[in-house]
Scaffold this motif. Structure first.
Motif, PDB file in Angstrom:
ATOM      1  N   ILE A 106      57.348  30.729 -37.999  1.00  0.00           N
ATOM      2  CA  ILE A 106      57.662  30.036 -39.191  1.00  0.00           C
ATOM      3  C   ILE A 106      57.198  28.643 -39.064  1.00  0.00           C
ATOM      4  CG2 ILE A 106      59.641  29.056 -40.395  1.00  0.00           C
ATOM      5  CD1 ILE A 106      61.537  31.270 -39.402  1.00  0.00           C
ATOM      6  N   VAL A 107      57.169  27.788 -38.272  1.00  0.00           N
ATOM      7  CA  VAL A 107      56.641  26.546 -38.359  1.00  0.00           C
ATOM      8  C   VAL A 107      55.172  26.654 -38.212  1.00  0.00           C
ATOM      9  CG1 VAL A 107      58.822  25.293 -37.279  1.00  0.00           C
ATOM     10  CG2 VAL A 107      56.915  26.044 -35.808  1.00  0.00           C
ATOM     11  N   PHE A 108      54.538  27.563 -37.486  1.00  0.00           N
ATOM     12  CA  PHE A 108      53.261  27.948 -37.763  1.00  0.00           C
ATOM     13  C   PHE A 108      52.667  27.985 -38.859  1.00  0.00           C
ATOM     14  CE2 PHE A 108      49.465  30.585 -37.550  1.00  0.00           C
ATOM     15  CZ  PHE A 108      48.726  29.933 -36.608  1.00  0.00           C
ATOM     16  N   PHE A 109      53.286  29.059 -39.681  1.00  0.00           N
ATOM     17  CA  PHE A 109      52.844  29.289 -41.069  1.00  0.00           C
ATOM     18  C   PHE A 109      53.383  28.135 -42.009  1.00  0.00           C
ATOM     19  CE2 PHE A 109      53.161  33.698 -39.224  1.00  0.00           C
ATOM     20  CZ  PHE A 109      51.599  33.765 -39.423  1.00  0.00           C
ATOM     21  N   MET A 110      54.197  27.495 -41.637  1.00  0.00           N
ATOM     22  CA  MET A 110      54.482  26.203 -42.674  1.00  0.00           C
ATOM     23  C   MET A 110      53.370  25.189 -42.567  1.00  0.00           C
ATOM     24  SD  MET A 110      58.509  25.856 -42.076  1.00  0.00           S
ATOM     25  CE  MET A 110      58.840  24.279 -43.131  1.00  0.00           C
ATOM     26  N   ALA A 111      53.135  25.069 -41.283  1.00  0.00           N
ATOM     27  CA  ALA A 111      51.938  23.988 -40.862  1.00  0.00           C
ATOM     28  C   ALA A 111      50.667  24.368 -41.620  1.00  0.00           C
ATOM     29  CB  ALA A 111      51.741  23.972 -39.502  1.00  0.00           C
ATOM     30  N   LEU A 112      50.281  25.720 -41.735  1.00  0.00           N
ATOM     31  CA  LEU A 112      49.217  26.259 -42.039  1.00  0.00           C
ATOM     32  C   LEU A 112      49.314  26.226 -43.737  1.00  0.00           C
ATOM     33  CD1 LEU A 112      46.541  27.924 -41.399  1.00  0.00           C
ATOM     34  CD2 LEU A 112      47.957  30.095 -42.080  1.00  0.00           C
ATOM     35  N   ALA A 113      50.593  26.249 -44.306  1.00  0.00           N
ATOM     36  CA  ALA A 113      50.821  25.903 -45.628  1.00  0.00           C
ATOM     37  C   ALA A 113      50.629  24.657 -46.296  1.00  0.00           C
ATOM     38  CB  ALA A 113      52.124  26.511 -46.030  1.00  0.00           C
ATOM     39  N   LEU A 114      50.757  23.818 -45.150  1.00  0.00           N
ATOM     40  CA  LEU A 114      50.673  22.288 -45.556  1.00  0.00           C
ATOM     41  C   LEU A 114      49.313  21.790 -45.666  1.00  0.00           C
ATOM     42  CD1 LEU A 114      52.540  19.911 -45.631  1.00  0.00           C
ATOM     43  CD2 LEU A 114      52.494  19.372 -43.167  1.00  0.00           C
ATOM     44  N   VAL A 115      48.316  22.630 -45.239  1.00  0.00           N
ATOM     45  CA  VAL A 115      46.850  22.433 -45.200  1.00  0.00           C
ATOM     46  C   VAL A 115      46.341  23.095 -46.379  1.00  0.00           C
ATOM     47  CG1 VAL A 115      44.469  22.730 -43.996  1.00  0.00           C
ATOM     48  CG2 VAL A 115      46.843  22.181 -42.758  1.00  0.00           C
ATOM     49  N   THR A 116      46.782  24.453 -46.795  1.00  0.00           N
ATOM     50  CA  THR A 116      46.079  25.224 -47.777  1.00  0.00           C
ATOM     51  C   THR A 116      46.751  24.970 -49.121  1.00  0.00           C
ATOM     52  OG1 THR A 116      47.798  26.948 -47.007  1.00  0.00           O
ATOM     53  CG2 THR A 116      45.695  26.984 -46.129  1.00  0.00           C
ATOM     54  N   ILE A 117      48.232  24.843 -49.457  1.00  0.00           N
ATOM     55  CA  ILE A 117      48.609  24.684 -50.600  1.00  0.00           C
ATOM     56  C   ILE A 117      48.069  23.263 -51.063  1.00  0.00           C
ATOM     57  CG2 ILE A 117      50.848  24.166 -51.696  1.00  0.00           C
ATOM     58  CD1 ILE A 117      52.180  26.425 -49.846  1.00  0.00           C
ATOM     59  N   PRO A 118      48.217  22.166 -50.836  1.00  0.00           N
ATOM     60  CA  PRO A 118      47.392  20.947 -51.323  1.00  0.00           C
ATOM     61  C   PRO A 118      46.165  21.195 -51.823  1.00  0.00           C
ATOM     62  CG  PRO A 118      48.663  20.287 -49.360  1.00  0.00           C
ATOM     63  CD  PRO A 118      48.769  21.752 -49.359  1.00  0.00           C
ATOM     64  N   PHE A 119      45.416  22.021 -51.251  1.00  0.00           N
ATOM     65  CA  PHE A 119      44.138  22.205 -51.627  1.00  0.00           C
ATOM     66  C   PHE A 119      43.980  23.001 -53.052  1.00  0.00           C
ATOM     67  CE2 PHE A 119      40.502  25.722 -51.860  1.00  0.00           C
ATOM     68  CZ  PHE A 119      39.579  24.665 -51.829  1.00  0.00           C
ATOM     69  N   LEU A 120      45.054  24.102 -53.070  1.00  0.00           N
ATOM     70  CA  LEU A 120      45.183  24.883 -54.174  1.00  0.00           C
ATOM     71  C   LEU A 120      45.736  23.755 -55.463  1.00  0.00           C
ATOM     72  CD1 LEU A 120      46.582  28.061 -52.789  1.00  0.00           C
ATOM     73  CD2 LEU A 120      44.267  27.729 -53.395  1.00  0.00           C
ATOM     74  N   VAL A 121      46.472  22.868 -55.017  1.00  0.00           N
ATOM     75  CA  VAL A 121      47.250  22.034 -55.987  1.00  0.00           C
ATOM     76  C   VAL A 121      46.344  20.908 -56.642  1.00  0.00           C
ATOM     77  CG1 VAL A 121      49.475  20.677 -56.631  1.00  0.00           C
ATOM     78  CG2 VAL A 121      49.506  23.014 -55.354  1.00  0.00           C
ATOM     79  N   LEU A 122      45.645  20.293 -55.452  1.00  0.00           N
ATOM     80  CA  LEU A 122      44.988  19.130 -55.755  1.00  0.00           C
ATOM     81  C   LEU A 122      43.721  19.240 -56.295  1.00  0.00           C
ATOM     82  CD1 LEU A 122      46.454  16.999 -52.873  1.00  0.00           C
ATOM     83  CD2 LEU A 122      47.273  17.051 -55.074  1.00  0.00           C
ATOM     84  N   GLY A 123      43.048  20.219 -55.826  1.00  0.00           N
ATOM     85  CA  GLY A 123      41.523  20.574 -56.173  1.00  0.00           C
ATOM     86  C   GLY A 123      40.498  19.570 -55.563  1.00  0.00           C
ATOM     87  N   ASN A 124      39.909  18.831 -56.260  1.00  0.00           N
ATOM     88  CA  ASN A 124      38.777  18.179 -56.054  1.00  0.00           C
ATOM     89  C   ASN A 124      39.326  16.722 -55.416  1.00  0.00           C
ATOM     90  OD1 ASN A 124      36.899  19.638 -57.053  1.00  0.00           O
ATOM     91  ND2 ASN A 124      36.906  18.533 -59.004  1.00  0.00           N
ATOM     92  N   GLU A 125      40.605  16.225 -55.424  1.00  0.00           N
ATOM     93  CA  GLU A 125      41.237  15.320 -55.049  1.00  0.00           C
ATOM     94  C   GLU A 125      41.769  15.573 -53.449  1.00  0.00           C
ATOM     95  OE1 GLU A 125      44.255  13.609 -57.535  1.00  0.00           O
ATOM     96  OE2 GLU A 125      42.812  13.410 -59.242  1.00  0.00           O
TER      97      GLU A 125
END
Length: 658
Positions: free
Chosen positions: A280-299
């Motif tokens: 669970i924490v492995f995928f949460m850590a993975l989400a911590l890298v990927t989700i901001p990319f989808l939300v923040l875009g160029n920033e």
């Protein structure tokens, strides 16, 4: 009574040649053990951490203190070399676990976190994470080994040599090669190698290794001497009564070694939890890298969010939980052993905290079980009466039988044949072709033998004798209440036991008298073994009752088996009772039951404290790490710090006074 059999695991395994056993549990139930060798007392065990620490400090000094420009060229390679002594064993373990199809372990968490730190140029932090992880594991290893030593040191009392009499002279041989019936000699200051019967007049023995009691015990000729005792007085001789494998100390050692295989529910839950928690924490850590990319875009700043993810990896390692909880139970079992109480599993340490009903046998449990002949009433010659009686009683191991044989002394014993023990009644056999019955009045009634009705009013224990279908008299035997029995009943009530019941096969009049003396309000006498079972089943029908049965005899075995917790008196108890019981009291003191409850509660409190501490700190730092407030330095210190505090708390049990 359910016994949970499971293999021991030390959960967070050690690195860098640390001696440990790491067990990977899979859905199919297979377990893979990885033993990495090493000696916790050897400098070689700590050498990798020392090398890494030295190189790390030099690197940090060259980086920040001296600011050597030439160092910049070799900087990545320097930290990689510094990383390898502690990192390579972990990477190797990752490979082993991957081959076993176990992808989510603390090894993989630490490896990803440190390799990720190297990938973004955070070399000192990557090395530090693995170094402090390894240091934490070294602390854990030392604590586990100490807990195990505290248990086994109590039992490291087996004599290596037995001096056995053969062909007119004493030979020094391995105790395992001595057979029953042989005579052995033990000098003053030597350990008793085998269970036996004392042939010498008397001697004093230190029994602390078996019972936890420091007061010497004097045993006279004919008395039972147990392996593990220390002969204090003079040269003595014993007749061996049990082979080495069946001796008291071998049996205790086996019980303690097996105790770690029966896990408490909390241990089993944490193991299952860690198996789910890590992915669970492995995928949460993975989400911590990927989700901001989808939300923040160029920033989106990949390096920043990767760093936060790596911090998340470090702090999420479940070591503090999965090592401190088993260590807490180790401490509880060790503390109990030092008080002469042997728990056969940590599950019983948990269960005893819920105890609210204690059912107790009388003879040998609340009373000393040391009977003495008070008088003989017989219508035949006393010598003849004793010869017939001892012919049967010599074949029995019951305390009353032993008292009768001891009273008869050197008097001739007729050879008996076709001896049959009739449960709860007595013995039947033939002497010179004549049928002999020795037992209570129920036995006489069973065989339709008339007897003097006045003997039914006698409060003390009696053994009636019938020869050739005719009642010929009785022998009166008296027992004594143990010194701490009254205090034991008071302590049990004080420790939350609401109901105490005494069951006995003895006469109701005797049982009533003992119950009144001890302050026990519910009691039953004249019970056969099956009657005791029925009474216990009746108590078990109330699902709110958590019941312990305390006994010592073969006839108590069925009740010990069906109780929630079976407690046997170890010094005088029969082998069958000790084998069946879940807890063994080596001192034969009923007051130790309350001590066992206190130790169980202290263990439970420590385990709960460790769980709350680990979850609270990790949850806080995980949030701070995800928010970019906590750095990897703080994460690794928090992880190692929590594990260290949990370990110290677990070890504390062994220092408590009960």
């Amino acid at each position: 009574m359910s016994h949970i059999h499971d293999k021991e695991d030390s959960c967070c395994s050690s690195k860098a040649n640390i001696k440990h056993e790491h067990i990977h549990n899979h859905e199919d139930g297979d377990e893979h053990n990885h033993d990495h060798g090493g000696d916790p007392s050897s400098f070689k065990t700590y050498l990798p951490a020392v090398v890494t620490l030295t190189m790390l400090l030099i690197g940090i000094a060259l980086d920040n203190l001296f600011k050597v420009e030439a160092f910049e060229t070799i900087r990545p390679y320097w930290y990689i070399v510094a990383y390898l002594p502690v990192g390579f064993p972990v990477l190797k373990e990752v490979w082993e676990t991957f081959k076993a199809k176990d992808f989510f372990t603390e090894f993989s968490l630490m490896s990803i976190a440190t390799i990720g730190a190297f990938a973004i140029g955070q070399y000192p932090e990557g090395v530090t994470v693995m170094l402090f992880y390894t240091i934490g594991e070294l602390f854990q290893m030392a604590a586990v080994n100490r807990a195990k030593r505290n248990i086994t040191a109590l039992l490291d009392i087996r004599a290596d040599v037995a001096h056995v009499l053969r062909a007119g002279k004493y030979e020094s041989i391995n105790p395992e090669k001595v057979v029953i019936g042989e005579t052995i000699q033990i000098k003053a200051g030597e350990k008793i190698p085998l269970d036996g019967e004392l042939l010498s007049d008397k001697s004093s023995f230190n029994t602390s290794a078996l019972t936890g009691e420091s007061k010497p015990k004097t045993i006279s000729k004919g008395g039972a001497v147990l392996a593990g005792m220390l002969n204090l007085d003079k040269v003595i001789e014993l007749k061996v009564t049990k082979v080495f494998a069946d001796s008291a100390i071998s049996r205790i050692l086996e019980m303690v070694q097996n105790a770690t295989t029966r896990k408490a529910k909390t241990e089993l839950f944490i193991r299952k939890f860690a198996k789910i928690y890590t992915p669970i924490v492995f995928f949460m850590a993975l989400a911590l890298v990927t989700i901001p990319f989808l939300v923040l875009g160029n920033e989106y700043n990949f390096q920043m969010w990767l760093y936060r993810s790596l911090v998340f990896f470090v702090i999420s390692c479940p070591c503090a939980l999965v090592i401190s909880i088993p260590l807490g139970y180790f401490g509880g079992i060790g503390a109990a052993s030092s008080h002469g109480i042997l728990f056969k599993g940590s599950n019983f340490l948990d269960l005893i905290t819920k105890l609210n009903t204690v059912v107790m046998d009388k003879t040998g449990t609340l009373t000393k079980g040391v009977f003495k002949v008070q008088k003989i009433e017989s219508n035949i010659e006393e010598q003849e009466f004793l010869r017939y009686l001892t012919a049967l009683e010599a074949k029995s191991t019951h305390p009353i039988a032993k008292a009768i044989v001891q009273y008869a002394g050197e008097k001739e014993i007729h050879p008996a044949e076709d001896i049959e023990e009739i449960a709860g009644m007595g013995l039947k056999g033939k002497v010179n072709g004549i049928e002999i019955l020795a037992g209570n009045t129920k036995l006489l009634e069973k065989f339709s033998i008339s007897y003097d009705a006045s003997i039914s009013t006698i409060e003390e224990s009696i053994v009636a004798l019938a020869v050739d279908h005719k009642y010929v008299g009785y022998i009166l035997i008296a027992d004594e209440i143990k010194e701490d029995s009254v205090d034991a009943i008071k302590q049990l009530h004080a420790n939350g036991v609401k109901q105490i019941v005494m069951l006995s096969g003895d006469k109701s009049s005797i049982v009533k008298k003992v119950a009144a003396t001890l302050g026990i309000h519910t009691y039953y006498g004249d019970l056969l073994p099956e009657d005791k079972v029925a009474k216990l089943e009746e108590l078990k029908s109330n699902k709110n009752n958590v019941i312990a049965f305390v006994g010592d005899g073969i006839n108590d075995t069925p009740v010990l088996a069906i109780s929630d917790i079976g407690i046997a008196m170890g010094a005088m108890g029969s082998d069958a009772a000790i084998e069946t019981a879940d807890v063994v009291i080596q001192t034969d003191q009923p007051s130790k039951i309350a001590t066992a409850i206190k130790i169980g509660r202290a263990t439970r409190n420590v385990v709960i404290q460790n769980i709350v501490l680990a979850f609270a700190v990790k949850a806080l730092v995980l949030v701070l790490g995800a928010g970019g407030i906590a750095t990897m330095w703080e994460a690794v210190f928090a992880d190692v710090g929590v594990a260290f505090l949990a370990i110290l708390n677990a070890v504390r049990i062994q220092k408590m006074k009960f």
